[in-house]
Scaffold this motif. Structure first.
Motif, mmCIF file in Angstrom:
data_model
loop_
_atom_site.group_PDB
_atom_site.id
_atom_site.type_symbol
_atom_site.label_atom_id
_atom_site.label_comp_id
_atom_site.label_asym_id
_atom_site.label_seq_id
_atom_site.Cartn_x
_atom_site.Cartn_y
_atom_site.Cartn_z
ATOM 1 N N GLU A 201 16.795 -30.879 21.513
ATOM 2 C CA GLU A 201 15.338 -30.980 21.442
ATOM 3 C C GLU A 201 14.865 -32.415 21.299
ATOM 4 O O GLU A 201 13.752 -32.756 21.748
ATOM 5 N N ALA A 202 15.669 -33.257 20.680
ATOM 6 C CA ALA A 202 15.190 -34.589 20.302
ATOM 7 C C ALA A 202 15.184 -35.570 21.469
ATOM 8 O O ALA A 202 14.180 -36.270 21.687
ATOM 9 N N TYR A 203 16.268 -35.633 22.230
ATOM 10 C CA TYR A 203 16.388 -36.688 23.231
ATOM 11 C C TYR A 203 15.320 -36.603 24.333
ATOM 12 O O TYR A 203 14.715 -37.628 24.676
ATOM 13 N N PRO A 204 15.029 -35.408 24.905
ATOM 14 C CA PRO A 204 13.925 -35.384 25.886
ATOM 15 C C PRO A 204 12.577 -35.747 25.284
ATOM 16 O O PRO A 204 11.745 -36.403 25.933
ATOM 17 N N LEU A 205 12.345 -35.314 24.036
ATOM 18 C CA LEU A 205 11.076 -35.628 23.387
ATOM 19 C C LEU A 205 10.921 -37.123 23.143
ATOM 20 O O LEU A 205 9.834 -37.701 23.353
ATOM 21 N N LEU A 206 11.997 -37.767 22.746
ATOM 22 C CA LEU A 206 11.935 -39.211 22.507
ATOM 23 C C LEU A 206 11.755 -39.971 23.817
ATOM 24 O O LEU A 206 11.011 -40.976 23.864
ATOM 25 N N ASP A 207 12.403 -39.508 24.884
ATOM 26 C CA ASP A 207 12.209 -40.151 26.184
ATOM 27 C C ASP A 207 10.777 -39.987 26.681
ATOM 28 O O ASP A 207 10.193 -40.911 27.271
ATOM 29 N N GLU A 208 10.205 -38.815 26.422
ATOM 30 C CA GLU A 208 8.807 -38.600 26.808
ATOM 31 C C GLU A 208 7.872 -39.487 25.995
ATOM 32 O O GLU A 208 6.865 -39.980 26.511
ATOM 33 N N LEU A 209 8.209 -39.691 24.723
ATOM 34 C CA LEU A 209 7.358 -40.541 23.884
ATOM 35 C C LEU A 209 7.393 -41.989 24.341
ATOM 36 O O LEU A 209 6.377 -42.693 24.301
ATOM 37 N N THR A 210 8.559 -42.453 24.783
ATOM 38 C CA THR A 210 8.639 -43.842 25.249
ATOM 39 C C THR A 210 7.851 -44.065 26.533
ATOM 40 O O THR A 210 7.324 -45.157 26.770
ATOM 41 N N SER A 211 7.761 -43.011 27.364
ATOM 42 C CA SER A 211 6.999 -43.159 28.604
ATOM 43 C C SER A 211 5.504 -42.940 28.412
ATOM 44 O O SER A 211 4.684 -43.535 29.115
ATOM 45 N N LYS A 212 5.140 -42.098 27.445
ATOM 46 C CA LYS A 212 3.730 -41.809 27.202
ATOM 47 C C LYS A 212 3.501 -41.675 25.708
ATOM 48 O O LYS A 212 3.939 -40.693 25.086
ATOM 49 N N ILE A 213 2.834 -42.645 25.144
ATOM 50 C CA ILE A 213 2.534 -42.629 23.712
ATOM 51 C C ILE A 213 1.213 -41.897 23.509
ATOM 52 O O ILE A 213 0.154 -42.355 23.948
ATOM 53 N N SER A 214 1.308 -40.737 22.863
ATOM 54 C CA SER A 214 0.108 -39.950 22.595
ATOM 55 C C SER A 214 0.200 -39.374 21.186
ATOM 56 O O SER A 214 1.272 -39.359 20.557
ATOM 57 N N THR A 215 -0.933 -38.879 20.712
ATOM 58 C CA THR A 215 -0.960 -38.307 19.365
ATOM 59 C C THR A 215 -0.100 -37.055 19.275
ATOM 60 O O THR A 215 0.576 -36.818 18.268
ATOM 61 N N LEU A 216 -0.094 -36.236 20.327
ATOM 62 C CA LEU A 216 0.711 -35.009 20.320
ATOM 63 C C LEU A 216 2.199 -35.324 20.263
ATOM 64 O O LEU A 216 2.944 -34.727 19.470
ATOM 65 N N ASN A 217 2.635 -36.276 21.061
ATOM 66 C CA ASN A 217 4.054 -36.639 21.047
ATOM 67 C C ASN A 217 4.467 -37.266 19.724
ATOM 68 O O ASN A 217 5.565 -37.020 19.208
ATOM 69 N N LEU A 218 3.589 -38.076 19.151
ATOM 70 C CA LEU A 218 3.901 -38.674 17.848
ATOM 71 C C LEU A 218 4.007 -37.619 16.757
ATOM 72 O O LEU A 218 4.871 -37.705 15.872
ATOM 73 N N GLU A 219 3.155 -36.602 16.807
ATOM 74 C CA GLU A 219 3.224 -35.531 15.817
ATOM 75 C C GLU A 219 4.502 -34.717 15.983
ATOM 76 O O GLU A 219 5.142 -34.334 14.988
#
Length: 440
Positions: A201-219
């Protein structure tokens, strides 16, 4: 697994009439179950346990706390560690007649003859019961095969029997260590599974956060990190508990329940034989005539020989205990490596999260720096444009000058003011580049 779950379901509560009738009947076994519940005080409720004996047979029993304390010779604080209403860290305690194990979902009491596991419909609890039964039955098959001899084993050279023995993997550990091994394996498997799910669960989420910084991804990353911290704490506690057991030889020696039980039985029979020998000696001394020649009594010789035999036996036992402590240490070391590998996975994931956070902070700092530079350019341009306002304010004063009569005066004033503002703006840009305030 489904059949075992149906067999381990909690029994229906008995009615008050049945309890009154059953309270008059004595219990068939040493356990105080539903049969004597009418004699209990109010507040001493029964608790469902799964009992697995040394042959791999399981049954569901209902026992109150005080009966369990007397049965396993445990204090009340050790039973509180197994209470599902309280949250205690993972613990493995070696007592005189039992081993108290609290490893994640596995909460059980291991004795030299049986395992008492808190009844639960959790999949890992059922997996523990099934795996323990399989290993105990496989060990019994291996012992029977070894006792039958090579001739009968050659006659039973069927393929199915060979496959069953291949899966048995002969294990010469005592019963309590087999049960402890299955508990450690189940707990390590459970923690490793949770760590693997967290990684997926973590690695795809972290890769998505690096490409798009948003409040939902940070939460989502914040929740993921909180779960990671909690899981790391649990894995670290199991690892520390195993390491503490490996470092303390006394605690490991206390966990040899079968050996202690055998010693107690041998000492009991030895004392009985010594008492019988003394009684025979007394009878012989009374029946024998008194000799005038002084001779050492036979009782002293017997006691001396028994003491020498006991000392030799104790030395042999001490050497055997040292060797067997090494066996238990090897068992704990194997699962220490497994749980340490799980902890390394979680540590690597935490480092990856920290690296991602650093990368995001760098990106945010870069954006912040770009905004500051853009603000500096706007401030400089505003200052240059303000020069036109100063010139307009000067020429807007109400006093006569000859320049107002020149028809080309307005054009020259605008040209001179614009060129001066442009030169001043270029000077500011050169100053910013010279001071390295802006990459130009």
């Amino acid at each position: 697994m489904a059949d075992l779950k149906e067999r381990l379901l909690l029994p229906k509560p008995a009615s008050a009439f049945n309890l009154r009738d059953s309270s008059c009947r004595p219990a068939a076994s040493g356990w105080l179950g539903v049969e004597v519940s009418g004699l209990k005080k109010r507040g001493q409720g029964l608790r469902s346990w799964i009992r697995v004996d040394a042959n791999g047979n399981s049954q569901v029993i209902e026992v109150d706390k005080f009966t369990m304390m007397r049965r396993c010779d445990l204090p009340a604080r050790d039973l509180r560690l197994l209470d599902p209403l309280f949250v205690y860290p993972s613990t493995i305690l070696g007592r005189e007649k039992a081993i108290v194990v609290n490893l994640e979902q596995i909460r059980c009491i291991i004795t030299a003859d049986e395992v008492l596991l808190l009844n639960s419909l959790d999949s890992y609890v059922l997996q523990y019961v099934v795996e323990l039964q399989r290993r105990l039955q496989a060990a019994d098959v291996g012992e029977v095969w070894q006792s039958e001899g090579p001739e009968l084993s050659r006659r039973r050279g069927s393929r199915n029997f060979d496959i069953m023995l291949a899966n048995a993997s002969p294990d010469y550990l005592p019963f309590e260590f087999r049960a402890l091994e299955v508990a450690l394996e189940t707990a390590c498997t459970f923690l490793d599974t949770q760590a693997a799910e967290l990684e997926i669960e973590a690695y795809p989420l972290l890769d998505e956060l690096t490409s798009k910084i948003s409040t939902l991804n940070l939460e989502r990353v914040r929740r993921l990190k909180s779960r990671l911290v909690a899981l790391t704490r649990r894995v670290q506690k199991v690892r520390d508990e195993i390491e503490q057991l490996m470092d303390d030889d006394g605690d490991m020696a206390e966990m040899y329940l079968t050996e202690k039980k055998r010693r107690m039985e041998s000492s009991f029979y030895g004392d009985q034989s010594l008492m019988g020998a003394r009684s025979v000696d007394v009878l012989l001394s009374v029946s024998a005539p008194i000799s005038p020649v002084s001779s050492p009594p036979c009782g002293r010789k017997l006691e001396k020989s028994l003491s020498i035999a006991r000392s030799r036996q104790e030395s042999v036992r001490s050497s055997e205990s040292v060797n067997r402590i090494e066996e238990l240490e090897m068992l704990l070391e194997a699962y220490f490596v497994v749980i340490d590998s799980t902890l390394n996975k979680l540590t690597s994931l935490k480092e990856y999260i920290d690296d991602t956070e650093d990368f995001i902070n760098i990106q945010l700092d870069n954006v912040r720096n770009q905004l500051i530079q853009f603000e500096l350019l706007l401030t400089t341009a505003t200052f240059v444009v303000a020069i036109f306002g100063v010139v307009a304010g000067i020429f807007g004063m109400n006093f006569p000058i000859p320049l107002f009569d020149d028809p080309d005066a307005f054009k020259w004033v605008m040209i001179i003011t614009g060129v001066s503002g442009l030169i001043m703006f270029c000077l500011f840009l050169w100053f910013y580049k010279y001071r390295r305030l802006m990459p130009l």
